[in-house]
Write a protein that holds these residues in place. Structure first.
Motif, PDB file in Angstrom:
ATOM      1  N   PRO B 153       0.787  -1.087  -0.194  1.00  0.00           N
ATOM      2  CA  PRO B 153       0.062  -0.095   0.059  1.00  0.00           C
ATOM      3  C   PRO B 153       0.759   1.351   0.052  1.00  0.00           C
ATOM      4  O   PRO B 153       1.957   1.290   0.645  1.00  0.00           O
ATOM      5  N   ALA B 154       0.451   2.531  -0.517  1.00  0.00           N
ATOM      6  CA  ALA B 154       0.956   3.591  -0.598  1.00  0.00           C
ATOM      7  C   ALA B 154       1.732   4.083   0.502  1.00  0.00           C
ATOM      8  O   ALA B 154       2.733   4.392   0.777  1.00  0.00           O
ATOM      9  N   ARG B 155       1.016   3.880   1.949  1.00  0.00           N
ATOM     10  CA  ARG B 155       1.204   4.423   3.074  1.00  0.00           C
ATOM     11  C   ARG B 155       2.551   3.655   3.603  1.00  0.00           C
ATOM     12  O   ARG B 155       3.321   4.108   4.395  1.00  0.00           O
ATOM     13  N   ALA B 156       2.771   2.488   3.179  1.00  0.00           N
ATOM     14  CA  ALA B 156       3.843   1.540   3.454  1.00  0.00           C
ATOM     15  C   ALA B 156       5.118   1.573   2.364  1.00  0.00           C
ATOM     16  O   ALA B 156       6.345   1.315   3.134  1.00  0.00           O
ATOM     17  N   ALA B 157       4.964   2.245   1.503  1.00  0.00           N
ATOM     18  CA  ALA B 157       5.939   2.057   0.267  1.00  0.00           C
ATOM     19  C   ALA B 157       7.272   2.676   0.838  1.00  0.00           C
ATOM     20  O   ALA B 157       8.210   2.151   0.474  1.00  0.00           O
ATOM     21  N   GLN B 158       7.393   4.002   1.349  1.00  0.00           N
ATOM     22  CA  GLN B 158       8.709   4.731   1.640  1.00  0.00           C
ATOM     23  C   GLN B 158       9.316   3.945   2.581  1.00  0.00           C
ATOM     24  O   GLN B 158      10.633   3.623   2.510  1.00  0.00           O
ATOM     25  N   ALA B 159       8.718   3.455   3.922  1.00  0.00           N
ATOM     26  CA  ALA B 159       9.438   2.715   4.824  1.00  0.00           C
ATOM     27  C   ALA B 159      10.002   1.450   4.264  1.00  0.00           C
ATOM     28  O   ALA B 159      11.292   1.119   4.324  1.00  0.00           O
ATOM     29  N   VAL B 160       9.246   0.579   3.405  1.00  0.00           N
ATOM     30  CA  VAL B 160       9.857  -0.606   2.846  1.00  0.00           C
ATOM     31  C   VAL B 160      11.074  -0.295   1.865  1.00  0.00           C
ATOM     32  O   VAL B 160      11.810  -0.768   1.915  1.00  0.00           O
ATOM     33  N   ALA B 161      10.813   0.879   0.907  1.00  0.00           N
ATOM     34  CA  ALA B 161      11.732   1.200   0.200  1.00  0.00           C
ATOM     35  C   ALA B 161      13.200   1.389   0.867  1.00  0.00           C
ATOM     36  O   ALA B 161      14.370   1.119   0.406  1.00  0.00           O
ATOM     37  N   ASP B 162      13.140   2.255   1.839  1.00  0.00           N
ATOM     38  CA  ASP B 162      14.249   2.698   2.672  1.00  0.00           C
ATOM     39  C   ASP B 162      14.831   1.279   3.339  1.00  0.00           C
ATOM     40  O   ASP B 162      16.182   1.134   3.034  1.00  0.00           O
ATOM     41  N   ARG B 163      14.166   0.518   3.668  1.00  0.00           N
ATOM     42  CA  ARG B 163      14.777  -0.874   3.990  1.00  0.00           C
ATOM     43  C   ARG B 163      15.494  -1.486   3.298  1.00  0.00           C
ATOM     44  O   ARG B 163      16.573  -2.188   3.283  1.00  0.00           O
ATOM     45  N   LEU B 164      15.017  -1.642   2.030  1.00  0.00           N
ATOM     46  CA  LEU B 164      15.416  -2.467   0.627  1.00  0.00           C
ATOM     47  C   LEU B 164      16.718  -1.734   0.161  1.00  0.00           C
ATOM     48  O   LEU B 164      17.548  -2.494   0.088  1.00  0.00           O
ATOM     49  N   VAL B 165      16.664  -0.440   0.289  1.00  0.00           N
ATOM     50  CA  VAL B 165      17.954   0.183  -0.170  1.00  0.00           C
ATOM     51  C   VAL B 165      18.867  -0.208   0.799  1.00  0.00           C
ATOM     52  O   VAL B 165      19.938  -0.354   0.581  1.00  0.00           O
ATOM     53  N   LYS B 166      18.715   0.034   2.167  1.00  0.00           N
ATOM     54  CA  LYS B 166      19.742  -0.351   3.126  1.00  0.00           C
ATOM     55  C   LYS B 166      20.184  -1.630   3.065  1.00  0.00           C
ATOM     56  O   LYS B 166      21.550  -1.916   3.308  1.00  0.00           O
ATOM     57  N   ALA B 167      19.486  -2.427   2.643  1.00  0.00           N
ATOM     58  CA  ALA B 167      19.824  -3.867   2.448  1.00  0.00           C
ATOM     59  C   ALA B 167      20.680  -4.252   1.436  1.00  0.00           C
ATOM     60  O   ALA B 167      21.287  -5.342   1.050  1.00  0.00           O
ATOM     61  N   GLY B 168      20.686  -3.335   0.415  1.00  0.00           N
ATOM     62  CA  GLY B 168      21.470  -3.555  -1.046  1.00  0.00           C
ATOM     63  C   GLY B 168      20.583  -3.502  -2.339  1.00  0.00           C
ATOM     64  O   GLY B 168      21.270  -3.684  -3.264  1.00  0.00           O
ATOM     65  N   ILE B 169      19.381  -3.214  -2.155  1.00  0.00           N
ATOM     66  CA  ILE B 169      18.580  -3.235  -3.476  1.00  0.00           C
ATOM     67  C   ILE B 169      18.893  -1.747  -4.242  1.00  0.00           C
ATOM     68  O   ILE B 169      18.860  -0.918  -3.531  1.00  0.00           O
ATOM     69  N   LYS B 170      19.247  -1.919  -5.270  1.00  0.00           N
ATOM     70  CA  LYS B 170      19.810  -1.043  -6.385  1.00  0.00           C
ATOM     71  C   LYS B 170      18.486  -0.541  -7.420  1.00  0.00           C
ATOM     72  O   LYS B 170      18.692   0.456  -7.752  1.00  0.00           O
ATOM     73  N   ALA B 171      17.455  -1.385  -7.590  1.00  0.00           N
ATOM     74  CA  ALA B 171      16.547  -1.036  -8.676  1.00  0.00           C
ATOM     75  C   ALA B 171      15.034  -1.569  -8.039  1.00  0.00           C
ATOM     76  O   ALA B 171      14.796  -2.738  -7.459  1.00  0.00           O
ATOM     77  N   ILE B 172      14.125  -0.516  -7.937  1.00  0.00           N
ATOM     78  CA  ILE B 172      12.879  -0.817  -7.743  1.00  0.00           C
ATOM     79  C   ILE B 172      11.809  -0.659  -8.746  1.00  0.00           C
ATOM     80  O   ILE B 172      11.729   0.402  -9.163  1.00  0.00           O
ATOM     81  N   LEU B 173      11.107  -1.484  -8.742  1.00  0.00           N
ATOM     82  CA  LEU B 173       9.777  -1.507  -9.753  1.00  0.00           C
ATOM     83  C   LEU B 173       8.553  -1.235  -8.719  1.00  0.00           C
ATOM     84  O   LEU B 173       8.065  -2.344  -8.092  1.00  0.00           O
ATOM     85  N   ASN B 174       8.170   0.137  -8.912  1.00  0.00           N
ATOM     86  CA  ASN B 174       7.188   0.446  -7.698  1.00  0.00           C
ATOM     87  C   ASN B 174       5.730   0.556  -8.447  1.00  0.00           C
ATOM     88  O   ASN B 174       5.437   1.344  -9.090  1.00  0.00           O
ATOM     89  N   TYR B 175       4.943  -0.499  -7.671  1.00  0.00           N
ATOM     90  CA  TYR B 175       3.762  -0.506  -8.192  1.00  0.00           C
ATOM     91  C   TYR B 175       2.863   0.261  -6.999  1.00  0.00           C
ATOM     92  O   TYR B 175       1.564   0.168  -7.192  1.00  0.00           O
ATOM     93  N   ALA B 176       3.454   0.746  -6.033  1.00  0.00           N
ATOM     94  CA  ALA B 176       2.723   1.499  -4.940  1.00  0.00           C
ATOM     95  C   ALA B 176       2.385   2.772  -5.587  1.00  0.00           C
ATOM     96  O   ALA B 176       2.887   3.485  -6.140  1.00  0.00           O
ATOM     97  N   PRO B 177       0.895   3.269  -5.399  1.00  0.00           N
ATOM     98  CA  PRO B 177       0.688   4.340  -6.012  1.00  0.00           C
ATOM     99  C   PRO B 177       1.082   5.748  -5.184  1.00  0.00           C
ATOM    100  O   PRO B 177       0.007   6.530  -4.570  1.00  0.00           O
ATOM    101  N   THR B 178       2.380   5.820  -5.139  1.00  0.00           N
ATOM    102  CA  THR B 178       3.010   7.096  -4.413  1.00  0.00           C
ATOM    103  C   THR B 178       4.259   7.267  -5.078  1.00  0.00           C
ATOM    104  O   THR B 178       4.699   6.177  -5.581  1.00  0.00           O
ATOM    105  N   ILE B 179       5.007   8.297  -4.624  1.00  0.00           N
ATOM    106  CA  ILE B 179       6.176   8.661  -5.140  1.00  0.00           C
ATOM    107  C   ILE B 179       7.267   8.168  -4.068  1.00  0.00           C
ATOM    108  O   ILE B 179       7.071   8.628  -2.831  1.00  0.00           O
ATOM    109  N   ILE B 180       8.314   7.445  -4.355  1.00  0.00           N
ATOM    110  CA  ILE B 180       9.217   7.069  -3.333  1.00  0.00           C
ATOM    111  C   ILE B 180      10.496   7.878  -3.711  1.00  0.00           C
ATOM    112  O   ILE B 180      11.071   7.922  -4.748  1.00  0.00           O
ATOM    113  N   GLN B 181      11.194   8.019  -2.505  1.00  0.00           N
ATOM    114  CA  GLN B 181      12.708   8.755  -2.568  1.00  0.00           C
ATOM    115  C   GLN B 181      13.663   7.763  -2.410  1.00  0.00           C
ATOM    116  O   GLN B 181      13.557   7.297  -1.218  1.00  0.00           O
ATOM    117  N   VAL B 182      14.479   7.610  -3.199  1.00  0.00           N
ATOM    118  CA  VAL B 182      15.691   7.011  -2.811  1.00  0.00           C
ATOM    119  C   VAL B 182      17.156   7.666  -3.122  1.00  0.00           C
ATOM    120  O   VAL B 182      16.982   8.550  -3.941  1.00  0.00           O
TER     121      VAL B 182
END
Lengths: 205, 205
Positions: B153-182
């Motif tokens: 869901p949109a409300r969870a997207a940024q927090a999940v993205a932050d965790r993913l990036v910290k873990a080493g993810i370099k590319a995110i295909l975002n289906y959540a209806p919101t803008i995420i900052q990386v």
């Protein structure tokens, strides 16, 4: 309104609209091309130039009134009204889309689902019933539907698109993993996750 | 290879690749910028210019060898190999994606699905088991995963993205209806059907 605005500018307007809605949800009233640009990774000059095609939306130094700019963008994009859509394809993706609340929240209502699989026809999905694809043309014509979402297998996509266009559909959101050809005056937008993934892997070593 | 190719050119390469694959499936061996252009609605000159960033792929007047151009584009886009991906979000959309054969056919393998909903954790989906989102970071780090699909869901997207990036993810295909900052060095591509619909309604009266 300038009728010759480049397609690429029009394609950015929904992105601005989404960003403005997020800022409004955060309780903001005023924004600037700088703030929008930093959220979106687009230069403030580009944003000002894009918006200038449609008029004056802010005064130098005072920024944009978010609610006003949202209402103007909704008018420009013709989403200051609701749109009825049909969905073709009752597979896993069609099922996910029919149950996705985001369409309706943004004024896009899926009013019918069609499939040609007898095991799917008649299934009840929330407030929708999967209809026989044979009834598609008549439904489009009778209800004056202009927008269709295509979630059928690649091999079926062109034939279904041809039928939709003949029935009066003017805009197709194509989830089928193939290219479909339509006559002038009809627009196709392709949702193509593979293309997005391949774009990203270019930048991964 | 020119490292300063504009992003917009890179974004067109997957579209060329898809078109070439369709032509190959149709039994063709040779194509031209004219043929590709007429299928895609892009000018032949643009196609030649895009490809010229990466070398000479055809001789004047003889067209492109489809198999060769496909193999070159696959190398350029780094899809001459397979990529493992994780999927975050086991809702209706995540379910549809996990069961979509097109990812694997194109060398993109969803190797794990994560959710934080206890009623979903442990569900068996074909050859996948929905895992506890708590295990996400460890999985990414241990398996060296670089690509994640975000279907939360949109409300969870940024927090999940932050965790993913910290873990080493370099590319995110975002289906959540919101803008995420990386941060820089991480790419996000947004699958945004509403934006495509709003683009199309601009052209509908």
């Amino acid at each position: 309104m300038n009728k010759d605005v480049p397609d690429i500018v029009i394609a950015r307007l929904p992105i601005y609209l989404r960003t403005l809605n997020l800022l409004l949800e955060d309780g903001k009233e005023i924004t600037s091309s700088q703030e929008l640009g930093s959220i979106l990774g687009i230069s403030p000059a580009q944003i000002r130039k894009d918006l200038s095609h449609f008029g004056e939306f802010g005064k130098q130094g005072t920024g944009y009134n978010i609610k006003y700019l949202i209402s103007q963008l909704r008018k420009i994009l013709h989403v200051d009204r609701e749109w009825d859509m049909i969905l073709i394809g009752a597979g896993a993706l069609g099922h996910a889309m029919a149950h996705y609340p985001g369409f309706r929240e943004q004024g896009f209502n899926i009013v019918a689902v069609f499939d040609n699989d007898p095991s799917k026809i008649g299934q009840e999905w929330s407030n929708l019933v999967v209809r026989d694809a044979k009834e598609m043309e008549q439904f489009v014509a009778e209800k004056g539907i202009r927008i269709a979402i295509l979630a059928v297998p690649a091999r079926a996509a062109q034939a279904v698109a041809d039928r939709l266009v003949k029935a009066g559909i003017k805009a197709i959101l194509n989830y089928a993993p193939t290219i479909i050809q339509v006559p002038e005056g009809v627009i196709v937008e392709h949702i193509d996750p593979i293309a997005h993934l391949q774009y990203m892997t270019y930048y991964l070593e």
